[in-house]
Design a protein around this motif. Structure first.
Motif, PDB file in Angstrom:
ATOM      1  N   ALA A 234      43.598  34.210  44.688  1.00 48.93           N
ATOM      2  CA  ALA A 234      43.923  32.898  44.142  1.00 48.93           C
ATOM      3  C   ALA A 234      45.006  32.252  44.992  1.00 48.93           C
ATOM      4  O   ALA A 234      46.130  32.721  45.042  1.00 48.93           O
ATOM      5  CB  ALA A 234      44.380  33.040  42.708  1.00 48.93           C
TER       6      ALA A 234
ATOM      7  N   THR B 247      46.212  25.863  45.619  1.00 52.86           N
ATOM      8  CA  THR B 247      45.133  25.220  44.874  1.00 52.86           C
ATOM      9  C   THR B 247      45.330  25.362  43.373  1.00 52.86           C
ATOM     10  O   THR B 247      44.982  24.470  42.613  1.00 52.86           O
ATOM     11  CB  THR B 247      43.771  25.789  45.274  1.00 52.86           C
ATOM     12  OG1 THR B 247      43.832  27.209  45.160  1.00 52.86           O
ATOM     13  CG2 THR B 247      43.411  25.403  46.686  1.00 52.86           C
ATOM     14  N   LEU B 248      45.879  26.497  42.960  1.00 53.12           N
ATOM     15  CA  LEU B 248      46.171  26.656  41.539  1.00 53.12           C
ATOM     16  C   LEU B 248      47.550  26.068  41.267  1.00 53.12           C
ATOM     17  O   LEU B 248      48.378  25.940  42.173  1.00 53.12           O
ATOM     18  CB  LEU B 248      46.178  28.132  41.166  1.00 53.12           C
ATOM     19  CG  LEU B 248      44.831  28.833  41.215  1.00 53.12           C
ATOM     20  CD1 LEU B 248      45.013  30.311  40.970  1.00 53.12           C
ATOM     21  CD2 LEU B 248      43.910  28.256  40.170  1.00 53.12           C
TER      22      LEU B 248
ATOM     23  N   ALA C 125      47.617  30.984  36.201  1.00 59.47           N
ATOM     24  CA  ALA C 125      46.320  31.634  36.375  1.00 59.47           C
ATOM     25  C   ALA C 125      46.276  32.953  35.636  1.00 59.47           C
ATOM     26  O   ALA C 125      45.322  33.245  34.899  1.00 59.47           O
ATOM     27  CB  ALA C 125      46.047  31.853  37.853  1.00 59.47           C
TER      28      ALA C 125
ATOM     29  N   GLN D 278      39.775  28.944  38.342  1.00 61.73           N
ATOM     30  CA  GLN D 278      40.380  27.687  38.781  1.00 61.73           C
ATOM     31  C   GLN D 278      39.990  26.551  37.838  1.00 61.73           C
ATOM     32  O   GLN D 278      40.833  25.743  37.436  1.00 61.73           O
ATOM     33  CB  GLN D 278      39.858  27.385  40.177  1.00 61.73           C
ATOM     34  CG  GLN D 278      40.879  26.806  41.108  1.00 61.73           C
ATOM     35  CD  GLN D 278      40.341  26.793  42.522  1.00 61.73           C
ATOM     36  OE1 GLN D 278      39.692  27.749  42.943  1.00 61.73           O
ATOM     37  NE2 GLN D 278      40.574  25.724  43.224  1.00 61.73           N
TER      38      GLN D 278
ATOM     39  N   SER E 232      35.235  22.927  45.130  1.00 66.05           N
ATOM     40  CA  SER E 232      36.681  22.964  44.872  1.00 66.05           C
ATOM     41  C   SER E 232      37.287  21.564  45.004  1.00 66.05           C
ATOM     42  O   SER E 232      38.262  21.252  44.315  1.00 66.05           O
ATOM     43  CB  SER E 232      37.366  23.981  45.778  1.00 66.05           C
ATOM     44  OG  SER E 232      37.502  23.483  47.061  1.00 66.05           O
TER      45      SER E 232
END
Lengths: 104, 136
Positions: free
Chosen positions: A2, A6-7, A13, A83, B129
């Motif tokens: 992960a 992006t998270l 998460a 995600q 994404s």
């Protein structure tokens, strides 16, 4: 796996992952009810199922049971699913916060 | 089914198929010098691979699958080697019908096709994404 950029955060998460793990992931029937809560519950169950499948694939891949490609696919699927779950959750929390901050 | 997810499934089936193809090529190359054990016995016969469309009705997509792994029926070449255990009464040994040049070309093509499918997979994933990033 992960990517922290992006998270929102790794903690978010893992928190979502922990919550999802505790949820009952058995019944994945068709969405009968059209309510928002029912939709959320259904997507939650789908998420849990995807996570379980990815875990099983990773374990059997490490034991040499599954081919590498299947493990990679399952892991990427897990990443995307988590995600998505985290993004939706963050959005919900944000909406809740906005309601809380509303001047009465 | 999710459209972007089905792209990944199709690309993955292509990667799987090209992997099988490369496996067959490697078997052919490895057995290029395999001969029979008894006098006049047949050597290794080159394997061939064919693909076919794999229709997934639920997702409405067409992936690819291995249709058949067959054998090349080209005749074997003869090589004069009387000392070989597989030599017949005239001293000729049947050698495998694997042509290494063809196998090398096949290998290149399998590798390139794999790459193409991998790029497709990567693109589908990044599109997915990017879509999720809209929620942020």
């Amino acid at each position: 796996m992960a990517d922290p950029t992006t998270l929102t955060s790794i903690n978010a998460a893992s928190g979502a992952y922990r919550n999802a793990r505790d949820m009952a992931g058995e019944s994945t029937g068709a969405t009968e009810g059209t309510g928002f809560a029912e939709m959320l519950a259904q997507s939650g169950r789908d998420t849990v199922t995807a996570i379980r499948e990815a875990e099983a694939a990773a374990v059997s891949g490490l034991h040499g049971g599954t081919d590498t490609q299947a493990v990679v696919e399952a892991t990427l699927e897990l990443e995307t699913t988590v995600q998505m779950a985290v993004s939706v959750r963050d959005k919900l929390v944000e909406a809740y916060k906005q309601i809380l901050n509303m001047p009465v | 089914m999710d459209l972007l997810k089905s792209i990944l499934t199709v690309a993955a089936s292509g990667m799987q198929a090209q992997g099988e193809r490369l496996k067959v090529v490697s078997e052919n190359v490895a057995n290029a010098n395999s001969t029979g054990a008894a006098p006049g016995a047949d050597p290794y016969r080159r394997k061939t691979i064919t693909f076919q469309e794999m229709l997934d009705r639920d997702a409405g997509t067409s992936g690819v699958a291995v249709a058949e792994i067959g054998r090349d029926t080209t005749e074997f070449q003869l090589r004069y080697d009387p000392a070989h255990p597989a030599a017949d009464t005239d001293g000729f040994v049947k050698v495998s019908n694997v042509n290494t040049i063809i196998e090398m070309a096949n290998m290149r093509e399998a590798s390139r096709s794999y790459q193409a499918n991998l790029n497709m997979f990567e693109t589908g994933r990044s599109m997915r994404s990017q879509l999720l990033d809209l929620l942020k």
